[in-house]
Write a protein that holds these residues in place. Sequence first.
Motif, PDB file in Angstrom:
ATOM      1  N   ALA B  35      59.015   2.600   2.634  1.00  0.00           N
ATOM      2  CA  ALA B  35      58.947   1.164   2.367  1.00  0.00           C
ATOM      3  C   ALA B  35      60.034   0.421   3.124  1.00  0.00           C
ATOM      4  CB  ALA B  35      59.062   0.900   0.869  1.00  0.00           C
ATOM      5  N   VAL B  36      61.250   0.955   3.106  1.00  0.00           N
ATOM      6  CA  VAL B  36      62.356   0.301   3.814  1.00  0.00           C
ATOM      7  C   VAL B  36      62.035   0.230   5.306  1.00  0.00           C
ATOM      8  CG1 VAL B  36      64.799   0.456   4.436  1.00  0.00           C
ATOM      9  CG2 VAL B  36      64.073   1.053   2.128  1.00  0.00           C
ATOM     10  N   SER B 198      52.137   2.478   0.024  1.00  0.00           N
ATOM     11  CA  SER B 198      50.835   3.106   0.274  1.00  0.00           C
ATOM     12  C   SER B 198      49.878   2.125   0.933  1.00  0.00           C
ATOM     13  CB  SER B 198      50.234   3.598  -1.043  1.00  0.00           C
ATOM     14  OG  SER B 198      51.071   4.557  -1.628  1.00  0.00           O
ATOM     15  N   TYR B 199      50.220   0.854   0.916  1.00  0.00           N
ATOM     16  CA  TYR B 199      49.431  -0.195   1.586  1.00  0.00           C
ATOM     17  C   TYR B 199      50.328  -0.877   2.612  1.00  0.00           C
ATOM     18  CZ  TYR B 199      46.023   0.738  -1.983  1.00  0.00           C
ATOM     19  OH  TYR B 199      45.118   1.376  -2.782  1.00  0.00           O
ATOM     20  N   PRO B 200      50.573  -0.181   3.751  1.00  0.00           N
ATOM     21  CA  PRO B 200      51.620  -0.638   4.678  1.00  0.00           C
ATOM     22  C   PRO B 200      51.368  -2.022   5.274  1.00  0.00           C
ATOM     23  CG  PRO B 200      50.369   1.220   5.588  1.00  0.00           C
ATOM     24  CD  PRO B 200      49.979   1.086   4.161  1.00  0.00           C
ATOM     25  N   PHE B 201      50.100  -2.323   5.603  1.00  0.00           N
ATOM     26  CA  PHE B 201      49.859  -3.620   6.256  1.00  0.00           C
ATOM     27  C   PHE B 201      50.020  -4.763   5.278  1.00  0.00           C
ATOM     28  CE2 PHE B 201      47.673  -0.574   8.994  1.00  0.00           C
ATOM     29  CZ  PHE B 201      48.386  -0.818  10.146  1.00  0.00           C
ATOM     30  N   ASP B 202      49.575  -4.538   4.060  1.00  0.00           N
ATOM     31  CA  ASP B 202      49.763  -5.528   3.011  1.00  0.00           C
ATOM     32  C   ASP B 202      51.262  -5.795   2.806  1.00  0.00           C
ATOM     33  OD1 ASP B 202      48.544  -6.943   0.514  1.00  0.00           O
ATOM     34  OD2 ASP B 202      50.130  -5.668  -0.312  1.00  0.00           O
ATOM     35  N   LEU B 203      52.026  -4.715   2.760  1.00  0.00           N
ATOM     36  CA  LEU B 203      53.486  -4.834   2.562  1.00  0.00           C
ATOM     37  C   LEU B 203      54.113  -5.633   3.699  1.00  0.00           C
ATOM     38  CD1 LEU B 203      56.316  -4.050   1.444  1.00  0.00           C
ATOM     39  CD2 LEU B 203      56.057  -1.842   2.548  1.00  0.00           C
ATOM     40  N   MET B 204      53.752  -5.282   4.940  1.00  0.00           N
ATOM     41  CA  MET B 204      54.381  -5.954   6.080  1.00  0.00           C
ATOM     42  C   MET B 204      53.944  -7.412   6.202  1.00  0.00           C
ATOM     43  SD  MET B 204      54.723  -3.023   8.997  1.00  0.00           S
ATOM     44  CE  MET B 204      53.065  -2.445   8.906  1.00  0.00           C
ATOM     45  N   ILE B 219      60.285  -9.970  -3.286  1.00  0.00           N
ATOM     46  CA  ILE B 219      59.217  -8.986  -3.055  1.00  0.00           C
ATOM     47  C   ILE B 219      59.535  -7.726  -3.841  1.00  0.00           C
ATOM     48  CG2 ILE B 219      57.964  -7.634  -1.334  1.00  0.00           C
ATOM     49  CD1 ILE B 219      58.662  -9.804   0.695  1.00  0.00           C
ATOM     50  N   HIS B 220      58.599  -7.323  -4.669  1.00  0.00           N
ATOM     51  CA  HIS B 220      58.800  -6.167  -5.547  1.00  0.00           C
ATOM     52  C   HIS B 220      57.935  -5.015  -5.029  1.00  0.00           C
ATOM     53  CE1 HIS B 220      60.210  -4.778  -9.561  1.00  0.00           C
ATOM     54  NE2 HIS B 220      59.216  -3.910  -9.408  1.00  0.00           N
ATOM     55  N   VAL B 221      58.582  -3.962  -4.530  1.00  0.00           N
ATOM     56  CA  VAL B 221      57.847  -2.870  -3.893  1.00  0.00           C
ATOM     57  C   VAL B 221      57.860  -1.630  -4.786  1.00  0.00           C
ATOM     58  CG1 VAL B 221      57.644  -1.474  -1.808  1.00  0.00           C
ATOM     59  CG2 VAL B 221      58.645  -3.755  -1.670  1.00  0.00           C
ATOM     60  N   LEU B 222      56.689  -1.230  -5.216  1.00  0.00           N
ATOM     61  CA  LEU B 222      56.601   0.030  -5.971  1.00  0.00           C
ATOM     62  C   LEU B 222      56.839   1.181  -4.999  1.00  0.00           C
ATOM     63  CD1 LEU B 222      55.900   1.358  -8.755  1.00  0.00           C
ATOM     64  CD2 LEU B 222      53.642   1.768  -7.787  1.00  0.00           C
ATOM     65  N   ARG B 241      48.590   4.714  -4.224  1.00  0.00           N
ATOM     66  CA  ARG B 241      47.223   4.158  -4.244  1.00  0.00           C
ATOM     67  C   ARG B 241      46.650   4.202  -5.651  1.00  0.00           C
ATOM     68  NH1 ARG B 241      45.314   7.257   1.065  1.00  0.00           N
ATOM     69  NH2 ARG B 241      46.275   5.887   2.604  1.00  0.00           N
ATOM     70  N   LEU B 242      46.918   5.323  -6.354  1.00  0.00           N
ATOM     71  CA  LEU B 242      46.399   5.426  -7.721  1.00  0.00           C
ATOM     72  C   LEU B 242      47.011   4.350  -8.621  1.00  0.00           C
ATOM     73  CD1 LEU B 242      46.406   9.317  -8.121  1.00  0.00           C
ATOM     74  CD2 LEU B 242      44.399   7.822  -7.979  1.00  0.00           C
ATOM     75  N   ALA B 243      48.296   4.066  -8.421  1.00  0.00           N
ATOM     76  CA  ALA B 243      48.951   3.033  -9.235  1.00  0.00           C
ATOM     77  C   ALA B 243      48.278   1.689  -9.020  1.00  0.00           C
ATOM     78  CB  ALA B 243      50.438   2.951  -8.878  1.00  0.00           C
ATOM     79  N   VAL B 244      47.932   1.413  -7.761  1.00  0.00           N
ATOM     80  CA  VAL B 244      47.305   0.126  -7.452  1.00  0.00           C
ATOM     81  C   VAL B 244      45.856   0.101  -7.957  1.00  0.00           C
ATOM     82  CG1 VAL B 244      46.536  -1.357  -5.555  1.00  0.00           C
ATOM     83  CG2 VAL B 244      48.809  -0.316  -5.499  1.00  0.00           C
ATOM     84  N   ASN B 245      45.125   1.184  -7.710  1.00  0.00           N
ATOM     85  CA  ASN B 245      43.696   1.182  -8.044  1.00  0.00           C
ATOM     86  C   ASN B 245      43.406   1.398  -9.526  1.00  0.00           C
ATOM     87  OD1 ASN B 245      42.711   0.576  -5.493  1.00  0.00           O
ATOM     88  ND2 ASN B 245      43.018   2.692  -4.825  1.00  0.00           N
ATOM     89  N   SER B 246      44.426   1.767 -10.300  1.00  0.00           N
ATOM     90  CA  SER B 246      44.209   1.851 -11.747  1.00  0.00           C
ATOM     91  C   SER B 246      44.744   0.603 -12.446  1.00  0.00           C
ATOM     92  CB  SER B 246      44.879   3.108 -12.304  1.00  0.00           C
ATOM     93  OG  SER B 246      46.258   3.053 -12.035  1.00  0.00           O
ATOM     94  N   GLY B 247      45.279  -0.316 -11.656  1.00  0.00           N
ATOM     95  CA  GLY B 247      45.754  -1.566 -12.252  1.00  0.00           C
ATOM     96  C   GLY B 247      47.155  -1.484 -12.810  1.00  0.00           C
TER      97      GLY B 247
END
Lengths: 355, 309
Positions: B35-36, B198-204, B219-222, B241-247
Amino acid sequence: MPKMLMTGNAAVGEAAIRAGCQSYYGYPITPQNELTEYMAANLGRRPGCAFVQAESEIAAINMVYGASVAGVRTMTSSSSPGISLKQEGISYLAACQLPAVIVNMSRGGPGLGSISAAQSDYFQSTRGGGHGDYRTIVLGPGSVQELADLTHHAFELTDKYLIPVIILGDGMLGQMMEPVEFSHEAPEVPPVRQDALRGAKGRPSRFVRTFTSNPPDLEEVNWSLFRRYQLLQKNEVMWENYMTEDARLIVTAFGIAARIAKGAIKQARANGLKIGMFRPITLWPFPGEQLKALSKKTKFFLDFEMNMGQMIEDVKLSLEGAGDVSFHGRPGGVIPTPSEVLRVITRIYYQKGLS
Amino acid sequence: MGMDKYNVFAAALVEKAEYFAPGHRACQGCAEALAVRLVMKALGRDTIVAMSTGCMEIVSSPLPTTSWNVPWIHVAFENSSAVISGCAVGMKALMRKGRVEKRDINFVAMGGDGATADIGMGQLSGMMERGHKAIYVCYDNEAYMNTGIQRSSSTPWGASTTTSPAGSESIGQNTNKKNMPQIAVAHDIPYVATACSSYPFDLMEKVKKATTINGASYIHVLSVCPTGWRIPFDESIKYGRLAVNSGVFPLYEVVNGKYRMTHKPEKFLPITAYMKGQGRFRHLKDTDIERIQQKVLDDYNKILKRCEE
């Protein structure tokens, strides 16, 4: 009871529980996390006891403040940078004359420093540390067993004198494992302080406050603290004389540095050098008279510390010019070896013509 | 086979330069280090970073080495947002007086969840309230991992840590995770976003957007932590990805108070898909997991509702 193999941090936790400590407030910082973890696992489950992980060191010391004013035996711990954050709370505890035990498993500094053992917090601990004209009782253990014993003693002292106690350990003592024996069982009913704010039924009401707008009143508070400090200096100093009987050169050292020096002195004795050691156990009140008494036997002292020379000021003040004090120190969390200290001892021994 | 035979289509390009250089000492599979790295790529060269004590500081700057190819200062746990505030104001003054050439610099404070949600929250609040043109990035691995997995106020309910150990009489962490993005939103700052490596383009994208904002951004990065979450080292991207896709961790942004879900799960997964295999949740019973599932849905729907407003 049988001896147990424990880290210094866990031994402090166990000793505190056996001393009737009912509440502990922690915050993560290396090298004292094992103590926080020990309390999380062992204190929280005891009936009537509480473990809380605070959101900061400042919160933790003020939780101690709250517990203490309610009459609960209480403790917090940290390491050097965290202890700096706690100083405001320690000053308030001292002003309100509230008992508390604060453990500092100190590390190299300044700043975030290193996580290795150092003794650079001697000044901060023995001079009060925070703002205002106050002192705390400072205990300097030199082994895991002594950490356990002095933790128990700390709770007795702080309740007796209503002065916060600092246990000045270091990262090495906190994390090394040694056999340790506990001489006390945890009390069934924790002791209750008579001065606690738990309702004034049957006694005059009490104020606990630090702000005094009238200077003469505040002066009175300071006098009352000072009188207790004098009592401490008279009654509670602890020290160890090691092979000082015929010593021509006396090493002064505390805590883990004394432990290292002891190894060097044993070797020096085997080499035929007459070396002894004076080890203060209460760093404040400092056993000044006891040190001064040694100057009747020899004039030569070597102060050895894991900093750039802090206790040496107390050594010189106590000797009042009656001794020739050399110094060897390693700052920054470097842990010197006994053979390094032996080299220094030997050099000074011959340089001063003591052979 | 020459390249002339193919049409090259790149959906998105990532800057090649590394401002967070390899060779640091993060654990295997550390999603926080990733992430960094991505955040720094998005920020680019003209960036000043103030970083709190924590994993990323410890692994990236053991003297005399450093992973940082931008001006970087480490400060004690609670202070990064105050330091970057001072830095932003100081540079502004120097530029105004002509002592430093005028240019657009990203002032960025970074900290872990302990530094952000626990000890440094007051100073972060100050930075947001004053509205400095600065970005705060919280790398949330849901405990004090650097000191050995102690709970923080960002640790989720039910997780076992060394200071919230699970046992016969303890569920583990017994409070709910502090909602830092919502606390930032409550400061009425122009930009708040959640992201995950896990979603690099979204993060950037979000970091780049923050650099264009005239005011404070949060910006809060899991940041999945295999060591602390007790998962295999090669599965940190999967768990993100699981954290994001399970809400559990919805990816959204709030621009001037307007919510937008930036990633909608194609198929909404049950919480068990995320929690299964994580050692820190291993002790939980079905009833506990049901409770967590309910809370996750409630929280997710709250955000979803705000996005639809």
